[in-house]
Design an enzyme around this catalytic site. Structure first.
Site, PDB file in Angstrom:
ATOM      1  N   TYR A  41       0.848  -1.197   0.000  1.00 26.65           N
ATOM      2  CA  TYR A  41       0.000   0.000   0.000  1.00 26.65           C
ATOM      3  C   TYR A  41       0.884   1.247   0.000  1.00 26.65           C
ATOM      4  CZ  TYR A  41      -2.884   3.744   1.900  1.00 26.65           C
ATOM      5  OH  TYR A  41      -3.517   4.950   2.095  1.00 26.65           O
TER       6      TYR A  41
HETATM    7  O1  LIG Z   1      -2.175   6.860   7.801  1.00 31.03           O
HETATM    8  C1  LIG Z   1      -2.305   6.193   6.811  1.00 31.03           C
HETATM    9  O2  LIG Z   1      -1.831   6.512   5.750  1.00 31.03           O
HETATM   10  C2  LIG Z   1      -3.025   4.884   6.863  1.00 31.03           C
HETATM   11  O3  LIG Z   1      -3.922   4.925   7.983  1.00 31.03           O
HETATM   12  C3  LIG Z   1      -4.626   3.723   8.211  1.00 31.03           C
HETATM   13  O4  LIG Z   1      -3.690   2.688   8.477  1.00 31.03           O
HETATM   14  P1  LIG Z   1      -3.315   2.375   9.993  1.00 31.03           P
HETATM   15  O5  LIG Z   1      -2.662   3.538  10.632  1.00 31.03           O
HETATM   16  O6  LIG Z   1      -2.553   1.096   9.967  1.00 31.03           O
HETATM   17  O7  LIG Z   1      -4.753   2.226  10.655  1.00 31.03           O
HETATM   18  P2  LIG Z   1      -5.511   0.948  11.232  1.00 31.03           P
HETATM   19  O8  LIG Z   1      -5.526  -0.128  10.243  1.00 31.03           O
HETATM   20  O9  LIG Z   1      -6.800   1.426  11.752  1.00 31.03           O
HETATM   21  O10 LIG Z   1      -4.584   0.511  12.442  1.00 31.03           O
HETATM   22  C4  LIG Z   1      -4.363   1.404  13.527  1.00 31.03           C
HETATM   23  C5  LIG Z   1      -3.467   0.771  14.540  1.00 31.03           C
HETATM   24  O11 LIG Z   1      -4.102  -0.355  15.118  1.00 31.03           O
HETATM   25  C6  LIG Z   1      -3.202  -1.452  15.115  1.00 31.03           C
HETATM   26  N1  LIG Z   1      -3.999  -2.690  15.022  1.00 31.03           N
HETATM   27  C7  LIG Z   1      -4.698  -2.951  13.909  1.00 31.03           C
HETATM   28  C8  LIG Z   1      -5.452  -4.081  13.806  1.00 31.03           C
HETATM   29  C9  LIG Z   1      -5.514  -4.976  14.879  1.00 31.03           C
HETATM   30  O12 LIG Z   1      -6.181  -6.024  14.847  1.00 31.03           O
HETATM   31  N2  LIG Z   1      -4.798  -4.679  15.989  1.00 31.03           N
HETATM   32  C10 LIG Z   1      -4.041  -3.556  16.101  1.00 31.03           C
HETATM   33  O13 LIG Z   1      -3.395  -3.332  17.118  1.00 31.03           O
HETATM   34  C11 LIG Z   1      -2.300  -1.237  13.937  1.00 31.03           C
HETATM   35  O14 LIG Z   1      -1.072  -1.890  14.138  1.00 31.03           O
HETATM   36  C12 LIG Z   1      -2.154   0.276  13.971  1.00 31.03           C
HETATM   37  O15 LIG Z   1      -1.132   0.644  14.830  1.00 31.03           O
HETATM   38  C13 LIG Z   1      -5.449   3.369   7.002  1.00 31.03           C
HETATM   39  O16 LIG Z   1      -6.094   2.117   7.202  1.00 31.03           O
HETATM   40  C14 LIG Z   1      -4.628   3.320   5.750  1.00 31.03           C
HETATM   41  O17 LIG Z   1      -5.491   3.128   4.645  1.00 31.03           O
HETATM   42  C15 LIG Z   1      -3.797   4.571   5.592  1.00 31.03           C
HETATM   43  O18 LIG Z   1      -4.617   5.625   5.193  1.00 31.03           O
END
Ligand SMILES: O=C(O)[C@H]1O[C@H](OP(=O)(O)OP(=O)(O)OC[C@H]2O[C@@H](n3ccc(=O)[nH]c3=O)[C@H](O)[C@@H]2O)[C@H](O)[C@@H](O)[C@H]1O
Length: 417
Positions: free
Chosen positions: A228
């Site tokens: 991504y």
């Molecule tokens: O800023 C971005 O550019 C991206 O932001 C978002 O990604 P992320 O920051 O990864 O958000 P998100 O999936 O909500 O996980 C949040 C936290 O929960 C943790 N996480 C996640 C899943 C889980 O089961 N457990 C967990 O601890 C995980 O490790 C993480 O630390 C958008 O989805 C992406 O499309 C993109 O726009």
């Protein structure tokens, strides 16, 4: 003498017949290849969403034209918003329309997450007087038609294959939307006359495995940790090329984990809420040595202000009809909240708001494309766009939870991620 002549004549006719036969086979194969090639199906077919009869439908055309017309503000913008039925897209469309700009939405309504939620967002936009066209950014016929009907001053490009972890399951969807789709859109924009200014969604994920915080636009972005992130980084390089060759004015916005009402069910805050309410266990990732994974969670209303700030300060593209006339603006900004919060704290806030204790399972973060933390330096956006986030995570989640309970009680459903 006679015999050899007739044999020769026979041979002659036989080889003509053979030639005709093989020519037919050859032409047949060419036609077969042409009609089944991916190029022909993606460029000429409008099948998935906008069939040819719709593109020629006067009612459809007048809805596009009406939606694209600015209402109240003299000199209002005419904006094509891609990904209009998405989370950020819906909020941006509604806000632009509310202030009087002309807005045409475009969305392919794919099933990456619950299409019913996208349809509900579309209904919301219909009530706000925004027409959302069902169609794909990979369809040049449709895009050209939209540009024929409305002289867009701006394109707000938010259509993308989002999600960090899903890239391991369906890598080609990222290439299709975030690279091929973006190039297709830029091709149509570059040929438009006048060319629109483009503002598009990049991502905080381009900072990848960087360890220096807060992340600044000046930092290198050559260590993406997910496909991504790599496609968003590729988008930034592609933007540079189209700016350089065709004079397109392009602004990339690096969004930092955007959350809020009408949000994306594939994001952690959203499915944690669903699972906590259902009494299902949730998994919280942690880094090496029990490092608290943290995000610079940014509330949707702040992001929308940043998007509008970028649209309003975007300079015009300098080219027309595919020819550059002079240097054009090329920008990239962080849109974050500047205060990272550990995921465990996010869960504590949700527990209090939902009045339900979460069943937490803490696991080492798998190699799934996630990064350990994000933290935005927003001084550039502050200076150039007047961007100033005002919503902390507690306040923003309160608004999200209120929306979630209301939406899923009203529709009588639970979220199907
Ligand atoms: O800023 C971005 O550019 C991206 O932001 C978002 O990604 P992320 O920051 O990864 O958000 P998100 O999936 O909500 O996980 C949040 C936290 O929960 C943790 N996480 C996640 C899943 C889980 O089961 N457990 C967990 O601890 C995980 O490790 C993480 O630390 C958008 O989805 C992406 O499309 C993109 O726009």
């Amino acid at each position: 003498m006679d015999k050899p002549l007739s044999v020769n004549r026979f041979r002659y006719h036989f080889s003509i017949a053979r030639l005709v036969f093989w020519t037919c086979i050859f032409l047949g194969l060419i036609l077969l290849f042409f009609f089944h090639s991916p190029h022909s199906s993606s460029s000429s077919s409008t099948s998935d969403s906008a069939p040819r009869r719709i593109l020629a439908d006067p009612d459809w055309e007048s809805r596009v034209i009406k939606s694209g017309k600015p209402r109240s503000r003299a000199g209002g913008l005419r904006v094509l918003v891609t990904g209009a039925a998405g989370f950020v897209g819906t909020h941006v469309c509604a806000t632009l329309r509310r202030r009087g700009d002309g807005v045409v939405g475009l969305d392919n309504f794919n099933a990456y997450y619950d299409p019913a939620l996208k349809q509900a967002r579309r209904s919301l936009l219909e009530r706000a007087d925004v027409f959302v066209v069902k169609g794909d950014i990979n369809n040049p016929t449709l895009l050209s038609k939209l540009f024929e009907l409305v002289q867009f001053t701006h394109v707000m490009h938010l259509a993308a294959q989002a999600g960090v972890r899903y890239a391991m399951k369906n890598p080609s969807s990222y290439v299709h939307s975030n690279i091929a789709g973006f190039v297709n859109l830029l091709e149509v924009c570059k040929s438009a006359n006048p060319q629109p200014a483009i503002v598009w969604a990049s991502s905080s994920s381009v900072y990848g495995l960087n360890t220096k915080v807060p992340f600044s636009e000046k930092d290198r972005t050559d260590k993406p940790s997910s496909l991504y992130a790599a496609t968003k980084k590729a988008g930034e390089e592609i933007a540079h090329t189209y700016n350089h060759i065709y004079g397109l004015s392009i602004t990339g916005l690096r969004f930092f984990t955007v959350y809020g009402p009408w949000g994306r069910p594939d994001m952690a805050y959203f499915f944690f809420t669903k699972d906590i309410l259902k009494g299902k266990p949730i998994t919280i990732f942690e880094g090496p040595d029990h490092f608290s994974v943290a995000r610079d969670f940014t509330y949707i209303d702040d992001i929308v202000k940043g998007c509008l700030g970028a649209l309003d300060t975007a300079k015009k593209s300098t080219g027309s009809g595919g020819v550059k006339k002079g240097p054009a603006q090329l920008r990239v900004f962080n849109l974050g909240n500047t205060s990272p919060v550990p995921v465990s704290k996010l869960v504590n806030i949700l527990e209090k708001l939902l009045k339900v204790k979460a069943k937490k399972i803490v696991l080492p973060m798998p190699a799934n494309g996630d990064v350990l933390f994000t933290h935005a330096n927003i001084s550039l956006a502050q200076r150039e766009l007047g961007y100033k986030p005002t919503t902390d995570l507690q306040t923003g989640l309160k608004k999200f939870v209120r929306w979630y309970l209301n939406f899923y009680t009203r529709t009588g459903k639970t979220s199907n991620v």
